[in-house]
Design a protein around this motif. Structure first.
Motif, PDB file in Angstrom:
ATOM      1  N   UNK A  79       0.821  -1.203   0.000  1.00  0.00           N
ATOM      2  CA  UNK A  79       0.000   0.000   0.000  1.00  0.00           C
ATOM      3  C   UNK A  79       0.859   1.259   0.000  1.00  0.00           C
ATOM      4  N   UNK A  80       1.931   1.228   0.765  1.00  0.00           N
ATOM      5  CA  UNK A  80       2.842   2.379   0.835  1.00  0.00           C
ATOM      6  C   UNK A  80       3.389   2.690  -0.549  1.00  0.00           C
ATOM      7  N   UNK A  81       3.813   1.642  -1.282  1.00  0.00           N
ATOM      8  CA  UNK A  81       4.354   1.844  -2.624  1.00  0.00           C
ATOM      9  C   UNK A  81       3.292   2.358  -3.588  1.00  0.00           C
ATOM     10  N   UNK A  82       2.084   1.828  -3.489  1.00  0.00           N
ATOM     11  CA  UNK A  82       1.026   2.192  -4.432  1.00  0.00           C
ATOM     12  C   UNK A  82       0.576   3.639  -4.273  1.00  0.00           C
ATOM     13  N   UNK A  83       0.578   4.154  -3.048  1.00  0.00           N
ATOM     14  CA  UNK A  83       0.017   5.485  -2.796  1.00  0.00           C
ATOM     15  C   UNK A  83       1.068   6.557  -2.525  1.00  0.00           C
ATOM     16  N   UNK A  84       2.342   6.191  -2.576  1.00  0.00           N
ATOM     17  CA  UNK A  84       3.407   7.143  -2.279  1.00  0.00           C
ATOM     18  C   UNK A  84       3.444   8.309  -3.270  1.00  0.00           C
ATOM     19  N   UNK A  85       3.519   7.997  -4.563  1.00  0.00           N
ATOM     20  CA  UNK A  85       3.632   9.055  -5.570  1.00  0.00           C
ATOM     21  C   UNK A  85       2.364   9.904  -5.653  1.00  0.00           C
ATOM     22  N   UNK A  86       1.158   9.314  -5.686  1.00  0.00           N
ATOM     23  CA  UNK A  86      -0.036  10.180  -5.710  1.00  0.00           C
ATOM     24  C   UNK A  86      -0.128  11.118  -4.511  1.00  0.00           C
ATOM     25  N   UNK A 388       9.157   4.881  -3.434  1.00  0.00           N
ATOM     26  CA  UNK A 388       8.288   3.818  -3.950  1.00  0.00           C
ATOM     27  C   UNK A 388       9.114   2.620  -4.401  1.00  0.00           C
ATOM     28  N   UNK A 389      10.223   2.899  -5.095  1.00  0.00           N
ATOM     29  CA  UNK A 389      11.120   1.803  -5.480  1.00  0.00           C
ATOM     30  C   UNK A 389      11.614   1.080  -4.242  1.00  0.00           C
ATOM     31  N   UNK A 390      11.921   1.845  -3.204  1.00  0.00           N
ATOM     32  CA  UNK A 390      12.342   1.239  -1.952  1.00  0.00           C
ATOM     33  C   UNK A 390      11.252   0.385  -1.342  1.00  0.00           C
ATOM     34  N   UNK A 391      10.013   0.843  -1.439  1.00  0.00           N
ATOM     35  CA  UNK A 391       8.910   0.084  -0.847  1.00  0.00           C
ATOM     36  C   UNK A 391       8.615  -1.195  -1.616  1.00  0.00           C
ATOM     37  N   UNK A 392       8.905  -1.204  -2.905  1.00  0.00           N
ATOM     38  CA  UNK A 392       8.763  -2.453  -3.658  1.00  0.00           C
ATOM     39  C   UNK A 392       9.741  -3.487  -3.116  1.00  0.00           C
ATOM     40  N   UNK A 393      10.970  -3.029  -2.824  1.00  0.00           N
ATOM     41  CA  UNK A 393      11.942  -3.929  -2.196  1.00  0.00           C
ATOM     42  C   UNK A 393      11.486  -4.331  -0.793  1.00  0.00           C
ATOM     43  N   UNK A 394      10.898  -3.375  -0.078  1.00  0.00           N
ATOM     44  CA  UNK A 394      10.364  -3.683   1.252  1.00  0.00           C
ATOM     45  C   UNK A 394       9.244  -4.719   1.176  1.00  0.00           C
TER      46      UNK A 394
END
Length: 447
Positions: A79-86, A388-394
């Motif tokens: 969820x963090x990765x999906x909503x970070x950029x918006x 977001x890239x970091x959260x994908x790794x997370x």
């Protein structure tokens, strides 16, 4: 035009006014902004880290397997990765006063709701909503710093910010050990989640998006803040904006580089206590200290990393101060993790993980300082893209650990993979150009 308006857009016609402002003693409101953001960082990590130490209790009460717990850990990161950029895109346009208030209220509510989960599905849902609400917090802070902090101090201030976060994260396991004899794990989440509401109230009442809007900031402090701040670039819309962002070599390198940082941190706040117990046999009391040690030793690393980054940048340029420093620290992290994975000594393995984490966190001031440099008034989106890239790794990290143990009965493989990721990240640091903004005429001129 008011003095405040002129100072926010200094030109040759305002030079005499800036000279008069320089004779005044600058106010210090920017340091109060830093203080509030450090408190934010501490509340954030208090809430994030709690679940790792409470995971055995949660797994026992809800009858969860390691793989199921891995998915619960990853639900937050997804969820963090999906909503970070918006969320950061919204903050770049609406300002961080409103957006950060919403973020903290939301995540505090779902920290409390974590204590109400009654099975696997509800825990998955709550942690997903928690991650959705917290998304964008770090880019919002970076944007606040881009408006309030002079360029020469940004690495140092970012280091102070992350030091507060890691101090809270490192102390959280000890706090939970002290609370567990008196409170059920559900009530611990209630206590921790309640703190954020107090911060959100203080932030919304006192903070302003730009120093020109804050009544307590005098003209001398404005001059100091704005002296090296580049002009704003219009916020474009449509595909061209996103294509420009994603075609930037520095942006892509930042994303790959930051993946290792986030994965290392997420390992520390999810599986590290279980790893230390099952792989090396530490008892509960020792775990309270060792599971928080990587974040505790990261505190001086955050502080010195930001200071060293700024001083190297002032003396040798941004490329040395940000990129060379980052590459060297990442090599150190990768080597430390390889040694930890092969160590036969439990204490040595725990200490090497802490050292590797500390070296990784040494680069945070440089990483987020670079985002401010190349993002300028688009730093929210730039920082969010990196994060977001970091959260994908997370997202992947807890699952890799869970399946490594479930399929191969191997706790060392995740550390070896993290080490390789750090060595790749070291190469990415050397690709980044902190002098070249992504958006605006400067970017086109230097392309």
């Amino acid at each position: 035009m008011s003095n405040r308006s002129q100072l926010s857009n200094p030109t040759a016609s305002t030079a005499s006014m800036l000279d008069r402002a320089s004779a005044l003693a600058p106010s210090r409101v920017r340091y109060q902004v830093v203080g509030l953001t450090v408190l934010l960082a501490m509340v954030t990590y208090l809430d994030r880290v709690a679940i790792s130490k409470l995971a055995p209790d949660i797994m026992g009460d809800l009858h969860l397997s390691k793989v199921q717990m891995g998915w619960i850990f990853s639900a937050f990161a997804l969820a963090y990765a999906a909503f970070e950029v918006p969320t950061a895109w919204w903050a770049d346009r609406a300002g961080t006063r409103t957006v950060l208030t919403r973020i903290v209220v939301w995540w505090s509510a779902f920290t409390i709701a974590t204590g109400a989960a009654f099975n696997y599905v509800t825990m998955l849902l709550v942690r997903f909503l928690f991650g959705m609400g917290e998304a964008g917090a770090w880019p919002c802070v970076a944007r606040s710093f881009s408006r309030w902090i002079p360029r020469k101090d940004r690495g140092t201030i970012q280091g102070i910010f992350f030091a507060g976060a890691h101090l809270a994260g490192g102390l959280t396991p000890l706090a939970i050990v002290a609370l567990q004899p008196y409170l059920h794990w559900r009530l611990i989440f209630v206590c921790f989640g309640s703190v954020g509401f107090l911060w959100a109230l203080a932030w919304h009442r006192w903070f302003r998006d730009d120093p020109t809007e804050h009544a307590a900031v005098n003209d001398a402090e404005l001059q100091h803040i704005l002296a090296e701040r580049p002009g704003d670039v219009p916020h474009a819309a449509g595909w061209h904006y996103w294509v420009t962002l994603l075609r930037s070599r520095s942006m892509l390198a930042l994303c790959v580089m930051y993946a290792s940082n986030s994965a290392m941190f997420y390992f520390c706040i999810t599986w590290l206590p279980t790893y230390l117990h099952e792989r090396h046999g530490f008892d509960a009391t020792t775990l309270g200290f060792l599971s928080g040690l990587p974040l505790l030793v990261s505190v001086p690393s955050d502080l010195t990393g930001g200071i060293v980054s700024d001083r190297l940048a002032a003396r040798y340029g941004l490329r040395v101060g940000r990129c060379v420093l980052g590459a060297v620290a990442y090599v150190f992290s990768g080597v430390a993790l390889l040694l930890a994975a092969s160590s036969s000594s439990p204490v040595a393995a725990a200490l090497l993980i802490a050292i590797g984490t500390s070296a990784c966190m040494f680069t945070l001031g440089a990483a987020w300082g670079t985002c401010i440099e190349i993002g300028r008034n688009h730093v929210g989106v730039v920082g969010a893209t990196m994060n977001t890239a970091g959260q994908i790794a997370s997202l992947m990290c807890p699952l890799i650990v869970a399946y490594s143990v479930d399929w191969f009965d191997n706790w060392d493989l995740p550390l070896q993979l993290l080490a390789v990721l750090f060595l790749v990240g070291a190469g990415c640091w050397l690709v980044i150009d902190p002098h070249k903004p992504i958006f605006g005429s400067d970017a086109r001129a230097r392309a």
